[in-house]
Scaffold this motif. Structure first.
Motif, PDB file in Angstrom:
ATOM      1  N   UNK A 127     -33.825 -41.617  23.496  1.00  0.00           N
ATOM      2  CA  UNK A 127     -33.425 -40.343  24.081  1.00  0.00           C
ATOM      3  C   UNK A 127     -32.000 -40.088  23.634  1.00  0.00           C
ATOM      4  N   UNK A 128     -31.804 -39.080  22.781  1.00  0.00           N
ATOM      5  CA  UNK A 128     -30.478 -38.800  22.236  1.00  0.00           C
ATOM      6  C   UNK A 128     -29.701 -37.839  23.130  1.00  0.00           C
ATOM      7  N   UNK A 129     -28.427 -37.752  22.869  1.00  0.00           N
ATOM      8  CA  UNK A 129     -27.499 -36.968  23.681  1.00  0.00           C
ATOM      9  C   UNK A 129     -27.799 -35.471  23.632  1.00  0.00           C
ATOM     10  N   UNK A 130     -27.374 -34.789  24.691  1.00  0.00           N
ATOM     11  CA  UNK A 130     -27.427 -33.322  24.691  1.00  0.00           C
ATOM     12  C   UNK A 130     -26.262 -32.723  23.917  1.00  0.00           C
ATOM     13  N   UNK A 131     -25.289 -33.537  23.547  1.00  0.00           N
ATOM     14  CA  UNK A 131     -24.095 -33.070  22.831  1.00  0.00           C
ATOM     15  C   UNK A 131     -24.360 -33.084  21.327  1.00  0.00           C
ATOM     16  N   UNK A 132     -24.339 -31.919  20.671  1.00  0.00           N
ATOM     17  CA  UNK A 132     -24.641 -31.880  19.235  1.00  0.00           C
ATOM     18  C   UNK A 132     -23.635 -32.636  18.383  1.00  0.00           C
ATOM     19  N   UNK A 133     -22.426 -32.840  18.893  1.00  0.00           N
ATOM     20  CA  UNK A 133     -21.435 -33.598  18.127  1.00  0.00           C
ATOM     21  C   UNK A 133     -21.688 -35.097  18.211  1.00  0.00           C
ATOM     22  N   UNK A 134     -22.367 -35.523  19.253  1.00  0.00           N
ATOM     23  CA  UNK A 134     -22.605 -36.945  19.490  1.00  0.00           C
ATOM     24  C   UNK A 134     -23.914 -37.429  18.884  1.00  0.00           C
ATOM     25  N   UNK A 135     -24.912 -36.544  18.796  1.00  0.00           N
ATOM     26  CA  UNK A 135     -26.261 -36.957  18.388  1.00  0.00           C
ATOM     27  C   UNK A 135     -26.356 -37.583  17.005  1.00  0.00           C
ATOM     28  N   UNK A 136     -25.702 -37.035  15.976  1.00  0.00           N
ATOM     29  CA  UNK A 136     -25.897 -37.611  14.636  1.00  0.00           C
ATOM     30  C   UNK A 136     -25.549 -39.091  14.544  1.00  0.00           C
ATOM     31  N   UNK A 137     -24.468 -39.506  15.196  1.00  0.00           N
ATOM     32  CA  UNK A 137     -24.097 -40.931  15.148  1.00  0.00           C
ATOM     33  C   UNK A 137     -25.121 -41.775  15.888  1.00  0.00           C
ATOM     34  N   UNK A 138     -25.640 -41.277  17.019  1.00  0.00           N
ATOM     35  CA  UNK A 138     -26.678 -42.010  17.740  1.00  0.00           C
ATOM     36  C   UNK A 138     -27.937 -42.126  16.886  1.00  0.00           C
ATOM     37  N   UNK A 139     -28.289 -41.044  16.204  1.00  0.00           N
ATOM     38  CA  UNK A 139     -29.467 -41.070  15.340  1.00  0.00           C
ATOM     39  C   UNK A 139     -29.310 -42.093  14.226  1.00  0.00           C
ATOM     40  N   UNK A 140     -28.103 -42.219  13.692  1.00  0.00           N
ATOM     41  CA  UNK A 140     -27.856 -43.190  12.623  1.00  0.00           C
ATOM     42  C   UNK A 140     -28.017 -44.616  13.136  1.00  0.00           C
ATOM     43  N   UNK A 141     -27.529 -44.885  14.357  1.00  0.00           N
ATOM     44  CA  UNK A 141     -27.684 -46.218  14.950  1.00  0.00           C
ATOM     45  C   UNK A 141     -29.160 -46.519  15.185  1.00  0.00           C
ATOM     46  N   UNK A 142     -29.878 -45.550  15.727  1.00  0.00           N
ATOM     47  CA  UNK A 142     -31.324 -45.711  15.951  1.00  0.00           C
ATOM     48  C   UNK A 142     -32.047 -45.962  14.632  1.00  0.00           C
ATOM     49  N   UNK A 143     -31.701 -45.209  13.614  1.00  0.00           N
ATOM     50  CA  UNK A 143     -32.396 -45.331  12.329  1.00  0.00           C
ATOM     51  C   UNK A 143     -32.166 -46.698  11.699  1.00  0.00           C
ATOM     52  N   UNK A 144     -30.979 -47.243  11.845  1.00  0.00           N
ATOM     53  CA  UNK A 144     -30.708 -48.578  11.299  1.00  0.00           C
ATOM     54  C   UNK A 144     -31.607 -49.615  11.971  1.00  0.00           C
ATOM     55  N   UNK A 145     -31.779 -49.507  13.275  1.00  0.00           N
ATOM     56  CA  UNK A 145     -32.642 -50.452  13.977  1.00  0.00           C
ATOM     57  C   UNK A 145     -34.094 -50.272  13.566  1.00  0.00           C
ATOM     58  N   UNK A 146     -34.535 -49.026  13.429  1.00  0.00           N
ATOM     59  CA  UNK A 146     -35.901 -48.765  12.983  1.00  0.00           C
ATOM     60  C   UNK A 146     -36.133 -49.317  11.581  1.00  0.00           C
ATOM     61  N   UNK A 147     -35.107 -49.253  10.759  1.00  0.00           N
ATOM     62  CA  UNK A 147     -35.232 -49.729   9.390  1.00  0.00           C
ATOM     63  C   UNK A 147     -35.440 -51.223   9.292  1.00  0.00           C
ATOM     64  N   UNK A 148     -35.133 -51.951  10.374  1.00  0.00           N
ATOM     65  CA  UNK A 148     -35.313 -53.409  10.371  1.00  0.00           C
ATOM     66  C   UNK A 148     -36.722 -53.817  10.765  1.00  0.00           C
ATOM     67  N   UNK A 149     -37.555 -52.870  11.167  1.00  0.00           N
ATOM     68  CA  UNK A 149     -38.920 -53.204  11.597  1.00  0.00           C
ATOM     69  C   UNK A 149     -39.720 -53.759  10.425  1.00  0.00           C
ATOM     70  N   UNK A 150     -40.540 -54.765  10.704  1.00  0.00           N
ATOM     71  CA  UNK A 150     -41.358 -55.394   9.667  1.00  0.00           C
ATOM     72  C   UNK A 150     -42.822 -54.988   9.751  1.00  0.00           C
ATOM     73  N   UNK A 151     -43.183 -54.209  10.778  1.00  0.00           N
ATOM     74  CA  UNK A 151     -44.548 -53.710  10.924  1.00  0.00           C
ATOM     75  C   UNK A 151     -44.492 -52.188  11.071  1.00  0.00           C
ATOM     76  N   UNK A 152     -45.625 -51.497  10.887  1.00  0.00           N
ATOM     77  CA  UNK A 152     -45.614 -50.031  10.936  1.00  0.00           C
ATOM     78  C   UNK A 152     -45.046 -49.494  12.251  1.00  0.00           C
ATOM     79  N   UNK A 153     -44.227 -48.471  12.127  1.00  0.00           N
ATOM     80  CA  UNK A 153     -43.503 -47.904  13.258  1.00  0.00           C
ATOM     81  C   UNK A 153     -44.288 -46.809  13.963  1.00  0.00           C
ATOM     82  N   UNK A 154     -44.174 -46.804  15.302  1.00  0.00           N
ATOM     83  CA  UNK A 154     -44.608 -45.698  16.146  1.00  0.00           C
ATOM     84  C   UNK A 154     -43.413 -45.369  17.030  1.00  0.00           C
TER      85      UNK A 154
END
Length: 235
Positions: free
Chosen positions: A122-149
């Motif tokens: 669940x990302x922030x309601x602040x448009x200035x804050x969301x991109x950095x949160x999305x980048x952190x989330x994406x890095x963690x998703x990128x470490x997955x070794x099985x198909x993502x949902x």
């Protein structure tokens, strides 16, 4: 999309608004969907959050797989078809004066032998804050070794930078099902698609729905996203 073989998985991604609306309607909505997994945003995260999470899961005939307070309200529920192998929680860096946000992850295997990584955020309601949160989330998703949902309330639509970051390399289930026009927020005045379900390209999207019924309009301020998938089985 149809015509592919695989193991079926029904996924519900749902911002339940802290259970502040019609709880009986909320329970009925989840039960009627008969999901294998529920990716919850704005789940229990404060006083007695474990008990509240367990009570929610029990009321819809599911079990708590992970999340809760350590994931700042992102909660993962599963049916007995799904075995959870490992879980982890994440908190995004705190911006002073803003609410903490985070994510929950679970490594799972569904009856039939298909392994997958389940994630909710669940990302922030602040448009200035969301991109950095999305980048952190994406890095963690990128470490997955099985198909993502991945189910998320991104608090912005598909034209936003945070959405683009999370969606990169994944399949937007709404687009795959040719239903990207279906809006998810708000129930009182539907105007945006800010709730998304993304999957690994190896996963087949069989069906996609934004559940708009009298019950869902009473249960939360967001409509739930219900998706049927076929997961690949590793050879």
């Amino acid at each position: 999309m149809t015509g592919s073989s695989g193991v079926p998985l029904r996924v519900l991604s749902y911002n339940i608004h802290g259970q502040r609306d019609d709880r009986a309607a909320l329970v009925a909505v989840i039960r009627d969907a008969a999901p294998d997994v529920v990716i919850v945003q704005e789940g229990p995260r404060r006083f007695r959050w474990r008990r509240k999470s367990a009570a929610l899961a029990e009321s819809v005939n599911l079990v708590v797989a992970g999340g809760g307070l350590p994931a700042l309200g992102n909660l993962l529920l599963t049916s007995l078809r799904v075995r959870v192998l490992a879980t982890r929680c994440q908190r995004f860096p705190l911006t002073p004066g803003r609410h903490l946000r985070g994510a929950a992850y679970a490594d799972c295997v569904v009856a039939g032998g298909a392994r997958f990584t389940l994630a909710g955020s669940h990302l922030s309601t602040d448009p200035a804050e969301r991109p950095a949160q999305a980048a952190v989330l994406k890095r963690e998703l990128g470490a997955a070794t099985t198909p993502l949902v991945v189910g998320a309330d991104l608090n912005e639509g598909p034209d936003g930078p945070a959405w683009s970051t999370v969606a990169h390399g994944l399949t937007d289930a709404a687009v795959a099902a040719d239903r990207a026009e279906r809006l998810t927020y708000s129930c009182a005045d539907p105007r945006s698609r800010i709730d998304a379900l993304f999957v690994d390209p190896r996963i087949t999207v069989v069906d996609y729905d934004v559940v708009d019924t009298p019950q869902t309009r009473r249960a939360s301020d967001h409509f739930p996203v219900l998706v049927d998938l076929l997961l690949p089985v590793a050879g």
